[in-house]
Design an enzyme around this catalytic site. Sequence first.
Site, PDB file in Angstrom:
ATOM      1  N   LYS A 194     -10.706  -1.009  -0.300  1.00 14.29           N
ATOM      2  CA  LYS A 194     -10.049  -1.599   0.868  1.00 14.29           C
ATOM      3  C   LYS A 194     -10.814  -1.246   2.142  1.00 14.29           C
ATOM      4  CE  LYS A 194      -5.606  -1.511   1.308  1.00 14.29           C
ATOM      5  NZ  LYS A 194      -4.198  -1.045   1.397  1.00 14.29           N
ATOM      6  N   SER A 248       0.819  -1.217   0.000  1.00 10.90           N
ATOM      7  CA  SER A 248       0.000   0.000   0.000  1.00 10.90           C
ATOM      8  C   SER A 248       0.849   1.263   0.000  1.00 10.90           C
ATOM      9  CB  SER A 248      -0.932  -0.006   1.210  1.00 10.90           C
ATOM     10  OG  SER A 248      -0.192  -0.009   2.420  1.00 10.90           O
ATOM     11  N   ASP A 260       1.153  -0.268   8.131  1.00 12.15           N
ATOM     12  CA  ASP A 260       2.551  -0.660   8.122  1.00 12.15           C
ATOM     13  C   ASP A 260       3.210  -0.326   6.782  1.00 12.15           C
ATOM     14  OD1 ASP A 260       1.403  -2.475   6.455  1.00 12.15           O
ATOM     15  OD2 ASP A 260       1.894  -4.237   7.634  1.00 12.15           O
ATOM     16  N   ASP A 312       7.235  -4.273   7.961  1.00 11.65           N
ATOM     17  CA  ASP A 312       7.388  -5.658   7.532  1.00 11.65           C
ATOM     18  C   ASP A 312       8.597  -5.707   6.616  1.00 11.65           C
ATOM     19  OD1 ASP A 312       5.174  -6.336   8.948  1.00 11.65           O
ATOM     20  OD2 ASP A 312       3.928  -6.886   7.239  1.00 11.65           O
ATOM     21  N   ASP A 340       5.481  -2.029   3.971  1.00 17.72           N
ATOM     22  CA  ASP A 340       6.089  -3.237   3.411  1.00 17.72           C
ATOM     23  C   ASP A 340       7.420  -2.858   2.774  1.00 17.72           C
ATOM     24  OD1 ASP A 340       3.929  -5.046   4.014  1.00 17.72           O
ATOM     25  OD2 ASP A 340       2.784  -4.031   2.454  1.00 17.72           O
ATOM     26  N   TYR A 393     -11.339  -8.555   4.328  1.00 21.17           N
ATOM     27  CA  TYR A 393      -9.973  -8.082   4.064  1.00 21.17           C
ATOM     28  C   TYR A 393      -9.021  -8.832   4.981  1.00 21.17           C
ATOM     29  CZ  TYR A 393      -6.104  -4.890   3.088  1.00 21.17           C
ATOM     30  OH  TYR A 393      -4.897  -4.353   2.678  1.00 21.17           O
TER      31      TYR A 393
END
Length: 707
Positions: A227, A100, A111, A166, A113, A236
């Site tokens: 989303k 995202s 978070d 992450d 990624d 989701y």
Amino acid sequence: MNSSDKMVRKPPPAPRQYGLTKPISTAGPTAADLKRTIELEKFLLDAGLYESKEEAIKREEVLGEINKIVKSWVKQLTRQRGYSDQMVEEANAVIFTFGSYRLGVHGPGSDIDTLCVGPSYVNREEDFFIVLHDILAEMEEVSELQPVPDAHVPVMRFKFHRISIDLLYASISRLVVPEDLDISHGSVLYDVDEATVRSLNGCRVADQILRLVPKIENFRTTLRCLKFWAKKRGVYSNVTGFLGGVNWALLVARVCQLYPNAVPSMLVSRFFRVYTQWRWPNPVMLCATEEDELGLPVWDPRKNPRDRTHHMPIITPAYPCMNSSYNVSASTLRVMMEQFQIGNMTCEDIELNKAGWSALFEYYLFFETYRNYLQIDIVAADSEDLRLWKGWVESRLRQLTLKIERDTYGMLQCHPYPNEYVDHSRQWSHCAFFMGLQRKQGVKIQEGQQFDIRGTVDEFRHEVNMYMFWKPRMELYVSHVRRKQLPSYVFPVGHKRPRPSRPIGQQPIDKTSGEDSGDEYRAGPSVLPRKRRMNADFLDDRPNKLEKQASINTSWEKFPKSDQHNHVDVDENWSKRKKDEPHEVVFKQVSYGSVCLSWQLQAFASNIDGISEQIPNDGVCVKARSLENLAVVGSSGVDDGMEGPFGDDKDGNGTKLANGISHFGSRKASAGKLFCNSETFEAVVMQQFAGSDGTSLDDGQRSTAVW
């Protein structure tokens, strides 16, 4: 005539085609569409889906610090392995983002990624998950550090300055990683393992999506909207078998290709229109799959039998093309298709000015939808252990859905709900997940047919308990609960618990699956800790009067100062009390027309000292002189002439008990079978829920319980 007049004018260039097929429509927005788009954007802004400038700056700073950390880490390893000073100077690692954040649809608190790409001599198993992990663990800025090395895509999760990260790692076949590495080039995939390919593909897919959509800003607004909708409607969650961020991005990107000139309000409406009519398992693809000389496996059901089993293939656009939604099961696909239908109808009302955008984002009333649920309780000693234990269990919940589908041949449908719930009254750290259960729609069933999924649940628990980082007090409990047994903490404050229009026991029995009021789902033994087992003798498939069959009650309301399901913890707390001190427990009567038994307490219950108080139509209050003497026996709803649920009621005592006559002779075998104690009992005083007088058994009379 001018020579210029003789020249043939070239036709205007054809508009670019996005995707594998021509667009469904190239029409642009009307004035009403533009107005609805403005209203939608305002709604999303008011809902708090956009982060502030300050938070955006902080995220950039955090990424900069992580970039410095991984560069220093690689240089340290290069020096330790005896490379030259020049090599140490050139040693490098590069940070990329995906998900995202890369797509530009992240919100406050989401978070980041992140992918770290390092040289070939820095590996994942030891250098990343041990050396870098230890470096991060010693930093004050880092908290909630959790390595997940055995995940499908190995990841290290942590918070850096309270921002969730992450972090993935990919070791590519280069001694030096250039700062301007083009990760979209196929050469980065040369001579790497499958885990590295999957790690690299997150970034490669995100870049490809942005290249393949007509108008990026319209795509971003639409994706942000969908989303938000998916989270509100409980669909989701990639880990539980629904769709995650990349899946929703690919679905939205395909709709953008089919309507290249549409604005977000149009795209949201077209999204539901397209996917309510989509004929799964036809795949959603943004571009043609590519073959390459690297020979990596590509999604192709013509060549790969395993690909033919996928229910909802959504194919990634970067080589090697994969199915990003392999987690979807038959049950979760059914749930999503139902939600698409609801979304489509709501958007039609919005376009007709019969509803506003808020109608699309109403919460899904999961706990008013089903009559039967599986409750998965996760318990640990403290919040840190719970975070680790919960992450492991949650990653395996999809397997429970698949096992139930397998063992019931698809006749029992599961709806795993991705939201977690917490009972703050417990002594130990706790969270719970729930699954809705129902028979497959439209299938003829035999009267009295039951689903026994105890073996399925035991198999699931056995696999979960293989957790390599298990610690004492990490426990998992799975129990079957009916809708009216649901714990109060799953409902928001002020919410009125839903009540069926008629008592469940009075519901007519539908010979198809339209009504599952008489369904029996056996999952009882799994609420006990690993070493406890339950005898299967209580099962009684009876074709007549299905609605009054007995079931084991696996829920209760109050348990003093302890985890209600963890009898080991109860034992430790209660053993500190004086032996002769009375203990009081209130159990809630939770099932209409059923026998309520406290078999959960059989580990430390042998007899009843006395029933001191009656709570009509709700429960019984039991006082015992000591922990060893604590037990509860109650009964209701046994018909005249009907066999008792725990044995033949030949002496009629079960009938008398059900009708308010609580005295019975303990010398009869069936009387003993009405009890669930693991030992024998003496001098028992019985009292019926409805209000009958209690009569004691004579001293010395004994009855052996069966279990």
